[in-house]
Every structure is written in C-alpha cells, then in structure tokens.
Design an enzyme around this catalytic site. Structure first.
Site, PDB file in Angstrom:
ATOM      1  N   LYS A 192       0.805  -7.819  -7.848  1.00  0.00           N
ATOM      2  CA  LYS A 192       0.924  -6.683  -6.917  1.00  0.00           C
ATOM      3  C   LYS A 192      -0.231  -6.739  -5.932  1.00  0.00           C
ATOM      4  CE  LYS A 192       1.526  -2.629  -4.992  1.00  0.00           C
ATOM      5  NZ  LYS A 192       2.611  -2.415  -4.014  1.00  0.00           N
ATOM      6  N   SER A 193       0.055  -6.434  -4.669  1.00  0.00           N
ATOM      7  CA  SER A 193      -1.028  -6.373  -3.679  1.00  0.00           C
ATOM      8  C   SER A 193      -2.154  -5.504  -4.222  1.00  0.00           C
ATOM      9  CB  SER A 193      -0.515  -5.747  -2.383  1.00  0.00           C
ATOM     10  OG  SER A 193       0.377  -6.623  -1.730  1.00  0.00           O
ATOM     11  N   MET A 215       5.486   3.262  -1.972  1.00  0.00           N
ATOM     12  CA  MET A 215       4.642   3.286  -3.175  1.00  0.00           C
ATOM     13  C   MET A 215       3.220   3.723  -2.853  1.00  0.00           C
ATOM     14  SD  MET A 215       7.055   2.335  -5.103  1.00  0.00           S
ATOM     15  CE  MET A 215       6.323   2.096  -6.717  1.00  0.00           C
ATOM     16  N   CYS A 246       1.592  -3.975   4.739  1.00  0.00           N
ATOM     17  CA  CYS A 246       1.960  -2.813   3.937  1.00  0.00           C
ATOM     18  C   CYS A 246       2.308  -1.674   4.882  1.00  0.00           C
ATOM     19  CB  CYS A 246       0.832  -2.379   3.006  1.00  0.00           C
ATOM     20  SG  CYS A 246       1.326  -0.928   2.052  1.00  0.00           S
ATOM     21  N   ASN A 278       8.220  -8.812   4.619  1.00  0.00           N
ATOM     22  CA  ASN A 278       7.935  -7.596   3.863  1.00  0.00           C
ATOM     23  C   ASN A 278       9.062  -6.616   4.200  1.00  0.00           C
ATOM     24  OD1 ASN A 278       6.570  -5.452   2.485  1.00  0.00           O
ATOM     25  ND2 ASN A 278       4.621  -6.391   3.017  1.00  0.00           N
ATOM     26  N   SER A 279       9.058  -5.455   3.580  1.00  0.00           N
ATOM     27  CA  SER A 279      10.138  -4.487   3.814  1.00  0.00           C
ATOM     28  C   SER A 279      10.212  -4.095   5.297  1.00  0.00           C
ATOM     29  CB  SER A 279       9.890  -3.235   2.968  1.00  0.00           C
ATOM     30  OG  SER A 279       8.582  -2.746   3.183  1.00  0.00           O
ATOM     31  N   GLY A 335      16.567  -9.559   0.485  1.00  0.00           N
ATOM     32  CA  GLY A 335      18.019  -9.548   0.341  1.00  0.00           C
ATOM     33  C   GLY A 335      18.613 -10.598  -0.554  1.00  0.00           C
ATOM     34  N   THR A 351      13.973  -6.292  -4.625  1.00  0.00           N
ATOM     35  CA  THR A 351      14.844  -5.207  -5.063  1.00  0.00           C
ATOM     36  C   THR A 351      15.764  -5.620  -6.218  1.00  0.00           C
ATOM     37  OG1 THR A 351      14.800  -4.229  -2.859  1.00  0.00           O
ATOM     38  CG2 THR A 351      16.640  -3.605  -4.283  1.00  0.00           C
TER      39      THR A 351
END
Ligand SMILES: O=C(O)c1[nH]c(=O)[nH]c(=O)c1I
Length: 310
Positions: free
Chosen positions: A44-45, A70, A129, A193-194, A249, A271
């Site tokens: 985790k970052s 998060m 982030c 990233n997202s 994805g 995900t």
C-alpha cells in the site's frame, strides 16, 4: 505456454500482481498476495507516519467497478520497510514498495532510507493519489513532477517507477513522456491510477455512497478500462527504453491480454482483486493461458505491444 516476464534484472513467473492499495496494507494481506498465484507483490502507498485515512464508508463497488476515497490509510513507511527486510526474495516473487509521501521531503527521506537499506525491493513512487482533500495530485503538475523526479534521481540510484494518474489529451501524454524520458533511473511507469473524483449515486437512497469529499472518489474497475488501455498504449509508444505496467479494468484473461497487446510488460489487478479475493490471480492466469493457446501464442512477447491499428 510461457507466462514469464523478465524486466528490471528479475524474472516473474507471470505478469500479474496486485494494484497498490488492494490486499496490501497489512503484513497479513501482503502475505496473502505472496502465497497466491500472483507473480509479484506491491505494498500500500505509504507515508512517513502511519495514517488512519478518511472516514468510512470510503469504498464502494458497483456492477461496473468501484469508487474509493480511502485517504491514504497505511501503517507508515517503517512498517513496509521492515516487511521488505524480511521478504523472501529468493522465492522469485519481486516486492515493490509504493511510496506516497505527503511532501517532497517525506518522499526523499523514505527513498534515502530505502537506498541505504540496499534491499532488492523496487519503489513505485505514487504521483497520483486523488483523495487527499486540499492536495492536488503531483501527476497533473508537470513542474512539480520534474522537481520531484530530479530530486529522487539525486538520492536514489536504483531502478524505480512511478504510478501515474490517467491522462485524457495527446498533449498531456507527450508532455509527460518528454519529462519522464529525461530520467534514466526511472525504469517503468504504472498506468493508471483511479480516474479521480467520480460520483456514484444510489437513486434508491437518493444519496452518495462514500462519506469523504461529499461522495467524490477515484473510479476503478470496468469503468476505467478504455482509459487505462489508452494510457498504456500511448506511454509504451512515447517512452524510450522504459516499461509500462498496466492497471485498470482487468477482470479476466481478456483484459490482461488487451493490456499486454497495448504494450504492458506486467499488469496489476485492483477492484477485481478487492471483490473476488486472491483466487482472481489463478483464474485470470488460466484465462490468459487459454486465450494464448487458442491464438497460438507461446509467450507474452509473441503479442506484447502488437496491437493492430486500422
Ligand atoms: O485514497 C487512497 O488511499 C488512494 N486511492 C486511489 O484510488 N489511489 C491512490 O493512489 C490512493 I494513495
């Protein structure tokens, strides 16, 4: 069928691993990934100090993917550095450490410590982030990126990578690629990233689904696949002598195949891993293997980067 990947002076048995943030905040989770069929592990970052992150609910999944805000919850850099100290590298699964300092100084002190520890783990510096209220992401500020990468290159001589946000304009692809090509120590980029600050609405409750930022959060899963593929293909084209890791994805062998066809050296699962658990790795690998058999490909290099255009 040979699924192995050789890069960064190491070899992975297969191209799959977790996306930073999923199944990697605690040692228990990291070990779950390490004991799974995944070909590598990423943590985790982390920030210099531990963080609780944003108030819950802060993650929500839908039929099309996920939304999260998060807020960088993590056990702090030393926790992941200590895991990297005891990590069994000889077993052949590389360990990547995601670094996401709140300031440039924090990033540099974490990387300086990592450099002095001389551990074989590889940093993936998170420039993207999207969920720290009031903090713009580095990845969308080329000048800040240039400074960060110049400073990192001064204090970290080993191979490292960066986690990039999605870009949506050819000018931004080439602007970032020109910048990244300047840094020889930068060996890979992870795209993407997202997709930041989406909004999922539940019409039954007439409410947003996550608490932070009045419901805004980073999108993952099927929602982001075409954007992820575009970023992988564009950076694979524009970067010289660097690798691209695909993320975004991937729910089956088909999307893993697409990412590699677009140019990805390795691929991360976010995900889908969060929703399905570590069994997703073996399932996706079986599906990828079957697809390659069906198409007559014997190894990933037989099709990597060979996406056809019309
Ligand atoms: O909110 C998070 O912790 C988070 N969430 C994301 O979707 N990407 C990131 O890089 C991070 I640091």
């Amino acid at each position: 069928v040979d699924l192995s990947v050789s890069w960064l002076g190491l070899t992975m048995a297969n191209p799959l691993y977790n996306a930073s943030g999923v199944m990697c905040r605690s040692v228990t989770e990291l070990e779950q990934v390490r004991h799974s069929a995944a070909g590598a592990v990423i943590s985790k970052s982390c920030t210099l100090q531990p963080r609780d992150g944003n108030p819950e609910p802060r993650y929500h999944a839908t039929a099309l993917g996920s939304i999260n805000s998060m807020g960088l919850p993590n056990a702090g850099y030393a926790y992941y550095r200590d895991y990297a100290r005891s990590y069994p590298y000889a077993q052949g699964k590389p360990l990547f450490l995601s670094i996401s300092g709140m300031t440039l100084e924090d990033n540099l002190s974490m990387l300086a410590d990592l450099a002095s520890s001389a551990l074989p783990c590889i940093p993936e510096v998170n420039l993207s982030c999207p969920n720290l209220p009031g903090k713009p992401q580095l990845g969308y500020d080329p000048d800040a990126c240039a400074i960060t990468l110049a400073e990192i290159s001064r204090i970290y001589s080993g191979p490292f990578g960066v986690k990039l946000p999605p870009y949506f304009d050819p000018v931004h692809f080439s602007q970032m690629a020109d910048l990244l090509n300047e840094f020889v120590g930068l060996r890979f980029v992870t795209c993407i990233n997202s997709i930041g600050n989406g909004l999922v609405i539940d019409p039954d409750t007439e409410s947003v689904v996550i608490k932070p930022k009045d419901g805004l959060g980073g999108l993952g899963g099927s929602y982001v696949l075409p954007t992820a593929l575009a970023n992988v293909r564009e950076f694979a084209r524009l970067l010289h002598g660097k690798h691209v890791v695909g993320c975004g994805g991937i729910n089956s062998g088909r999307e893993a195949f697409m990412h590699i066809l677009a140019g990805a050296t390795a691929v991360q699962i976010g995900t889908c891993l969060y929703e399905e658990g570590e069994g997703a790795f073996a399932r996706i690998l079986d599906e990828l293997r079957a697809l390659m058999l069906q198409k007559g490909y014997r190894c990933l290099d037989d099709f990597r980067g060979k996406l056809k255009t019309l």
